[in-house]
Every structure is written in structure tokens, then in C-alpha cells.
Design an enzyme around this catalytic site. Structure first.
Site, mmCIF file in Angstrom:
data_model
loop_
_atom_site.group_PDB
_atom_site.id
_atom_site.type_symbol
_atom_site.label_atom_id
_atom_site.label_comp_id
_atom_site.label_asym_id
_atom_site.label_seq_id
_atom_site.Cartn_x
_atom_site.Cartn_y
_atom_site.Cartn_z
ATOM 1 N N ARG A 1 0.839 -1.208 0.000
ATOM 2 C CA ARG A 1 0.000 0.000 0.000
ATOM 3 C C ARG A 1 0.873 1.256 0.000
ATOM 4 N NH1 ARG A 1 -5.243 0.936 -1.064
ATOM 5 N NH2 ARG A 1 -5.857 -0.844 0.265
ATOM 6 N N ARG B 1 1.230 -6.585 -9.730
ATOM 7 C CA ARG B 1 1.717 -5.939 -8.505
ATOM 8 C C ARG B 1 1.997 -6.964 -7.407
ATOM 9 N NH1 ARG B 1 -3.378 -3.436 -5.283
ATOM 10 N NH2 ARG B 1 -4.855 -5.127 -5.669
ATOM 11 N N HIS C 1 -0.881 3.668 -10.026
ATOM 12 C CA HIS C 1 -1.709 4.121 -8.894
ATOM 13 C C HIS C 1 -0.842 4.926 -7.920
ATOM 14 C CE1 HIS C 1 -4.397 4.137 -5.507
ATOM 15 N NE2 HIS C 1 -5.193 3.183 -5.970
ATOM 16 N N GLU D 1 -4.271 9.006 -10.775
ATOM 17 C CA GLU D 1 -3.795 7.803 -11.436
ATOM 18 C C GLU D 1 -3.967 7.866 -12.954
ATOM 19 O OE1 GLU D 1 -5.934 4.544 -9.597
ATOM 20 O OE2 GLU D 1 -6.257 5.766 -7.806
#
Length: 323
Positions: free
Chosen positions: A85, A108, A184, A285
Site C-alpha cells: 500500500r 503488482r 496508482h 492515477e
């Protein structure tokens, strides 16, 4: 006299060789949190970024003063297969829950490798301080998404310390495929209530809190006083995040990604986000969602994300680098 001149010449050559070796040292490979490998890239002025091989994820970007320009959750989990995160997660081959795959795809949550011999990539933006990563589809990937691909990612520092990401995705299969895509980035801000996002006025967006219902944004800019999650469609190639308290502006430039997501969860509970973390970041993003990218066998798609930070109110010509 001749020997003295020769010694001076040899010393000068030695100094030059050492300087060149230092200047062109590509990167440092080291262990990060929980022993996960990461790459640290620095330029001669002390500007830097860090990228974890797990996820191919940038987790730090610092200017010459050592100021951190990205945000990492205070509760970020560095334990595969959990996504990390914060920083700049890579979203492929699916943005969010727009298809049958796990949310935001799977790259990811994969271990990338350093690409020792990448195909040539011409760029007048990079200072030479960069690293090339590569991820190839595995047998496990093909079971959930039956398309062979090669994903190359260059992360670089620009001449002014800007952060530049260049993804290249090649269809290495015998049949066409399509995908949605995004980065992101979690940008560090002084306080979410003290910023505004500019450049998206009068555009249509899908409100992701309302089942992607379509609206038009008639405001001059976006401010935050509650949760916001919008997918803006067919957006301009430059978006600005103005931080009034820090008196700085983050300029996000993009090529090859038609859409833009703006997100902040406000005080909505997110398991791997600290209670007050939402105040310290905004996600803007660059994504390609409304019209999926289609690749024929052997075809390659390329995009660019170029992020710079300038003083707010600074002259556009003198402060914002041209692309």
C-alpha cells in the site's frame, strides 16, 4: 620534468575514470523491508528513487533535499502475496474490478527481474539514472489470464529530478489480447483538505462510489472534504495537484493513458491504511480503462508518466520542464 608531466596526466586520467564510474553507477541492489529486494537509484545531486522487485513498485522518490514526494501507508504490508500500500503500484492487465481478474490485476503481486539487456528506448527526458525491470507471464499467470506477455518497465530520474515511468507491454502470444492498465501513485501532500486538483474541469467521469454512474464535473477544480473516487474519461495529458500549505504543485504528465482516476478514501476504513493516513496523500492515477488496449501478436504498446514538482505560482516557462 617529463616524468612529472606523465604522473600528472596519469593522475588526471585516474580521477576522470573514478568520476565516470561513480557517475554511471547504474543502481544499488539491496535488501528492503522483510528482506525483499529493492533497487536504489541516485543521481549526482542526491535525488533518488527506490523500487521493489516485488510488484515492480516504486516506494520512494526524493528530491535533492531528501524530501519524500511519495506516500507510503503507515500500515503497509511487505509480505507477498499481499500488495504493498503506497508508492506507485502497477495495475495490469485489469484496472480495479472492471473484469473477471483479481482487483487491479496480478503484476503488482509478482516478483520482477532486472532487465539487463532491454531493447533501445530513446528519451530526451532521462538523466541516465534509471533501472529497467521485466516481467514475463508465467504458467500460473496463464491459468488465470491465458495470454502470454512481456512487460518492461523503465523507472528513471529526469534532468531536473523528475520521476519518469515508461511501461512497454508486448504480446508474445499467437493471438490478440486486450487489457486495461494504470499506475496508482500515492502523492505525498501536506493535508488533503489543503490541496486541489486542476485540469479535469468540464469532463465526464464515472463515480465509482455509485456503481460507475456517469456525471460531468462542472467545477473549476477538485477539492476534498469527504471520500472521493472518480474515473475521469478522455483527460488532458497534464494534470496539476496544488498543495497550498506546502506552496508546491505536482505536475503529472502522461502519454498513452486516456483516463485519470482521482481517489482519496477519507476516513473510510482500509485495513492496511493508518487511521489518519488519508490526510497525507492523494491518488491521481494515469489509466487506460474506457477503451481497453488491443495488441496483436508481436505488437508492443508503450506509455509514459512524467511527474515533476514545482513551486506553486511559478512561471510555467521557467519552472515546468517541457516534454
Amino acid at each position: 620534468m617529463g616524468n612529472k608531466i606523465n604522473l600528472i596526466f596519469l593522475w588526471a586520467m585516474l580521477v576522470a575514470v573514478v568520476a565516470m564510474a561513480t557517475e554511471h553507477r547504474p543502481f544499488e541492489r539491496t535488501k528492503g523491508i522483510n528482506g525483499l529486494e529493492k533497487i536504489i537509484v541516485r543521481d549526482r545531486r542526491g535525488r533518488s528513487f527506490e523500487v521493489y522487485l516485488y510488484g515492480g513498485q516504486v516506494t520512494s522518490w526524493k528530491n535533492e533535499k531528501g524530501e519524500e514526494l511519495l506516500f507510503m501507508s503507515t500500515k503497509a504490508i511487505f509480505e507477498p502475496p499481499t500488495p504493498i500500500r503506497g508508492g506507485i503500484p502497477v495495475l495490469f492487465p485489469q484496472y480495479s474490478n472492471t473484469g473477471p481478474l483479481p482487483g487491479h490485476g496480478f503484476v503488482r503481486q509478482r516478483f520482477w527481474e532486472i532487465d539487463a539487456n532491454p531493447p533501445p528506448l530513446r528519451s530526451h527526458l532521462s538523466s541516465g539514472a534509471h533501472v529497467d525491470l521485466i516481467l514475463k507471464s508465467s504458467e500460473a499467470d496463464l491459468k488465470i489470464w491465458p495470454h502470454k506477455f512481456i512487460y518492461r518497465l523503465r523507472v528513471a530520474l529526469g534532468h531536473g529530478g523528475d520521476l519518469i515511468l515508461t511501461p512497454r507491454i508486448r504480446n508474445s502470444d499467437v493471438k490478440p489480447f486486450n487489457f486495461t492498465f494504470g499506475f496508482h501513485p500515492y502523492f505525498s501532500v501536506s493535508d488533503i483538505s489543503q490541496i486541489q486538483v486542476e485540469g479535469l474541469q468540464n469532463l465526464d467521469y464515472l463515480d465509482q462510489q455509485k456503481n460507475r454512474t456517469r456525471f460531468t464535473d462542472h467545477g473549476k477544480f477538485i477539492t476534498f472534504n469527504s471520500q472521493l473516487d472518480r474515473l475521469y474519461l478522455r483527460t488532458p495529458d497534464k494534470i496539476r495537484i496544488v498543495d497550498h500549505k506546502k506552496k508546491k504543485t505536482i505536475v503529472v504528465r502522461k502519454e498513452g493513458q486516456a483516463d485519470t482516476v482521482v481517489w482519496n478514501p477519507w476516513d473510510k476504513k482500509v485495513s492496511d491504511l493508518g487511521v489518519e493516513d488519508y490526510r497525507r496523500f492523494v491518488a491521481v492515477e494515469p489509466v487506460a480503462v474506457e477503451k481497453p488496449i488491443i495488441l496483436k501478436p508481436g505488437q508492443e504498446w508503450k506509455a509514459i508518466v512524467h511527474v515533476s514538482v514545482v513551486p506553486s505560482g511559478c512561471s510555467r516557462k521557467s519552472c515546468i520542464p517541457h516534454t
